[in-house]
Scaffold this motif. Structure first.
Motif, PDB file in Angstrom:
ATOM      1  N   HIS A  33       0.846  -1.195   0.000  1.00  0.00           N
ATOM      2  CA  HIS A  33       0.000   0.000   0.000  1.00  0.00           C
ATOM      3  C   HIS A  33       0.880   1.242   0.000  1.00  0.00           C
ATOM      4  O   HIS A  33       2.025   1.192   0.444  1.00  0.00           O
ATOM      5  CB  HIS A  33      -0.914   0.008   1.227  1.00  0.00           C
ATOM      6  CG  HIS A  33      -0.188  -0.081   2.536  1.00  0.00           C
ATOM      7  ND1 HIS A  33       0.180  -1.280   3.117  1.00  0.00           N
ATOM      8  CD2 HIS A  33       0.283   0.878   3.365  1.00  0.00           C
ATOM      9  CE1 HIS A  33       0.820  -1.046   4.248  1.00  0.00           C
ATOM     10  NE2 HIS A  33       0.904   0.262   4.425  1.00  0.00           N
ATOM     11  N   CYS A  35      -1.148   4.747  -0.194  1.00  0.00           N
ATOM     12  CA  CYS A  35      -1.991   5.856   0.280  1.00  0.00           C
ATOM     13  C   CYS A  35      -2.656   5.533   1.612  1.00  0.00           C
ATOM     14  O   CYS A  35      -3.350   6.389   2.169  1.00  0.00           O
ATOM     15  CB  CYS A  35      -3.020   6.235  -0.784  1.00  0.00           C
ATOM     16  SG  CYS A  35      -4.395   5.091  -0.971  1.00  0.00           S
ATOM     17  N   HIS A  36      -2.436   4.345   2.133  1.00  0.00           N
ATOM     18  CA  HIS A  36      -3.030   3.972   3.413  1.00  0.00           C
ATOM     19  C   HIS A  36      -2.040   4.193   4.552  1.00  0.00           C
ATOM     20  O   HIS A  36      -0.837   3.950   4.395  1.00  0.00           O
ATOM     21  CB  HIS A  36      -3.425   2.496   3.381  1.00  0.00           C
ATOM     22  CG  HIS A  36      -3.819   1.957   4.717  1.00  0.00           C
ATOM     23  ND1 HIS A  36      -5.030   2.246   5.306  1.00  0.00           N
ATOM     24  CD2 HIS A  36      -3.142   1.178   5.598  1.00  0.00           C
ATOM     25  CE1 HIS A  36      -5.081   1.655   6.489  1.00  0.00           C
ATOM     26  NE2 HIS A  36      -3.956   1.002   6.691  1.00  0.00           N
ATOM     27  N   GLY A  44      -8.128   5.130  -0.673  1.00  0.00           N
ATOM     28  CA  GLY A  44      -8.417   4.198  -1.776  1.00  0.00           C
ATOM     29  C   GLY A  44      -7.991   4.694  -3.140  1.00  0.00           C
ATOM     30  O   GLY A  44      -8.629   4.385  -4.147  1.00  0.00           O
ATOM     31  N   SER A  45      -6.905   5.439  -3.216  1.00  0.00           N
ATOM     32  CA  SER A  45      -6.549   6.028  -4.512  1.00  0.00           C
ATOM     33  C   SER A  45      -5.384   5.348  -5.228  1.00  0.00           C
ATOM     34  O   SER A  45      -5.324   5.368  -6.449  1.00  0.00           O
ATOM     35  CB  SER A  45      -6.237   7.517  -4.347  1.00  0.00           C
ATOM     36  OG  SER A  45      -5.211   7.705  -3.408  1.00  0.00           O
ATOM     37  N   CYS A  46      -4.434   4.773  -4.509  1.00  0.00           N
ATOM     38  CA  CYS A  46      -3.241   4.267  -5.206  1.00  0.00           C
ATOM     39  C   CYS A  46      -3.466   2.895  -5.842  1.00  0.00           C
ATOM     40  O   CYS A  46      -2.786   2.527  -6.780  1.00  0.00           O
ATOM     41  CB  CYS A  46      -2.037   4.232  -4.264  1.00  0.00           C
ATOM     42  SG  CYS A  46      -2.043   2.865  -3.079  1.00  0.00           S
ATOM     43  N   LYS A  47      -4.429   2.155  -5.314  1.00  0.00           N
ATOM     44  CA  LYS A  47      -4.812   0.828  -5.843  1.00  0.00           C
ATOM     45  C   LYS A  47      -3.744  -0.252  -5.695  1.00  0.00           C
ATOM     46  O   LYS A  47      -3.870  -1.339  -6.251  1.00  0.00           O
ATOM     47  CB  LYS A  47      -5.259   0.917  -7.313  1.00  0.00           C
ATOM     48  CG  LYS A  47      -6.436   1.843  -7.523  1.00  0.00           C
ATOM     49  CD  LYS A  47      -7.641   1.412  -6.706  1.00  0.00           C
ATOM     50  CE  LYS A  47      -8.766   2.404  -6.754  1.00  0.00           C
ATOM     51  NZ  LYS A  47      -9.692   2.314  -5.620  1.00  0.00           N
ATOM     52  N   CYS A  49      -3.108  -1.775  -3.029  1.00  0.00           N
ATOM     53  CA  CYS A  49      -3.588  -2.785  -2.072  1.00  0.00           C
ATOM     54  C   CYS A  49      -4.658  -3.676  -2.676  1.00  0.00           C
ATOM     55  O   CYS A  49      -5.354  -4.384  -1.940  1.00  0.00           O
ATOM     56  CB  CYS A  49      -4.133  -2.096  -0.825  1.00  0.00           C
ATOM     57  SG  CYS A  49      -5.667  -1.215  -1.152  1.00  0.00           S
ATOM     58  N   CYS A  61      -7.749  -1.520   1.563  1.00  0.00           N
ATOM     59  CA  CYS A  61      -7.737  -0.435   2.565  1.00  0.00           C
ATOM     60  C   CYS A  61      -9.112   0.169   2.781  1.00  0.00           C
ATOM     61  O   CYS A  61      -9.311   0.923   3.736  1.00  0.00           O
ATOM     62  CB  CYS A  61      -6.729   0.643   2.179  1.00  0.00           C
ATOM     63  SG  CYS A  61      -7.222   1.607   0.739  1.00  0.00           S
TER      64      CYS A  61
END
Ligand code: SF4
Ligand code: FES
Length: 238
Positions: A33, A35-36, A44-47, A49, A61
């Protein structure tokens, strides 16, 4: 309420309200991860995870843990997708690790190592964004921002300020500073703020501290991110 779910056939417990990533972390299972960060509102933006839950693709996340879920985390397909996301992040900004003060403490670099990233795969964008060195103690190199939104949330949720925001979309997306001039020196940020410490890349740096710990002795020089991210880190909100 609490229960159990499985991640890659390992049974792990969860408690009520936990997301899959938090249940995994508590059990010592690393789901990549960026952005978590524990304690901050999930974004939940970077994807990175992305996992499969009962066959469906979800962000670990933001997806709540539930009884009996069968989660796939470590498949070749998911690791390949995470590698491509990481490579995209590298080419979209200027992440030249050997010359970056954050090398060895950078989560993006550490995720690259975790995913065995050996090249950029995509052509480099060579970003040409501003560097804001206006503040006496803090520097922002916008070329290293991956728009994870962590500084925005940390400023709001931990520091009780609202120093940062993200504006625009796509390649026009940018980190903005809420100050009359848009410069960091005219904001109410201070060097102790969680927003300054939480940046997973070398985008926000504290001046005159870059080489305090020599390269080779830094956190991810010594330990893989899969170990560190499952422990409590100083920059966690809880
Ligand atoms: S400056 Fe750092 S913490 Fe803020 S959005 Fe960019 S990468 Fe994330
Ligand atoms: S860590 Fe889940 S989307 Fe970024």
């Amino acid at each position: 309420m609490s229960g159990t779910l499985t991640i890659d056939d390992q049974t792990i417990p969860f408690s009520d309200g936990q997301t899959i990533i938090e249940a995994a972390r508590t059990a010592g299972v690393y789901i990549p991860h960026l952005c978590h960060r524990p304690g901050y509102t999930p974004h939940g933006s970077c994807k990175l995870c992305t996992v499969k839950v009962n066959g469906r693709t979800c962000s670990a996340c933001t997806f709540p843990a539930a009884e009996g879920q069968k989660v796939v985390n470590n498949s070749e397909e998911l690791q390949e997708a995470r590698l491509r996301i990481t490579q995209m992040l590298f080419v979209e900004g200027n992440h030249f690790c050997p010359t970056c003060e954050k090398s060895g403490n950078c989560e993006l670099q550490a995720v690259g190592y975790h995913l065995n990233m050996l090249d950029n795969h995509f052509p480099h964008f060579y970003a040409h964004r501003k560097v804001d060195a206006s503040h006496p103690d803090i520097l922002i190199d916008h070329n290293r921002c991956i728009f994870c939104n962590l500084c925005v949330r940390a400023s709001r949720e931990s520091d009780g300020k609202d120093v940062f925001g993200i504006a625009g979309r796509g390649i026009h997306k940018r980190l903005i500073v809420n100050s009359p001039t848009g410069q960091l020196k005219d904001s109410n940020i201070s060097v102790e703020d969680c927003a300054v410490q939480v940046c997973p890349t070398g985008a926000i740096l504290v001046k005159r501290t870059g080489y305090k710990t020599p390269i080779g002795g830094r956190i991810y020089d010594q330990h893989p991110i899969s170990t560190i991210a499952c422990k409590k880190r100083e920059t966690d909100a809880t």
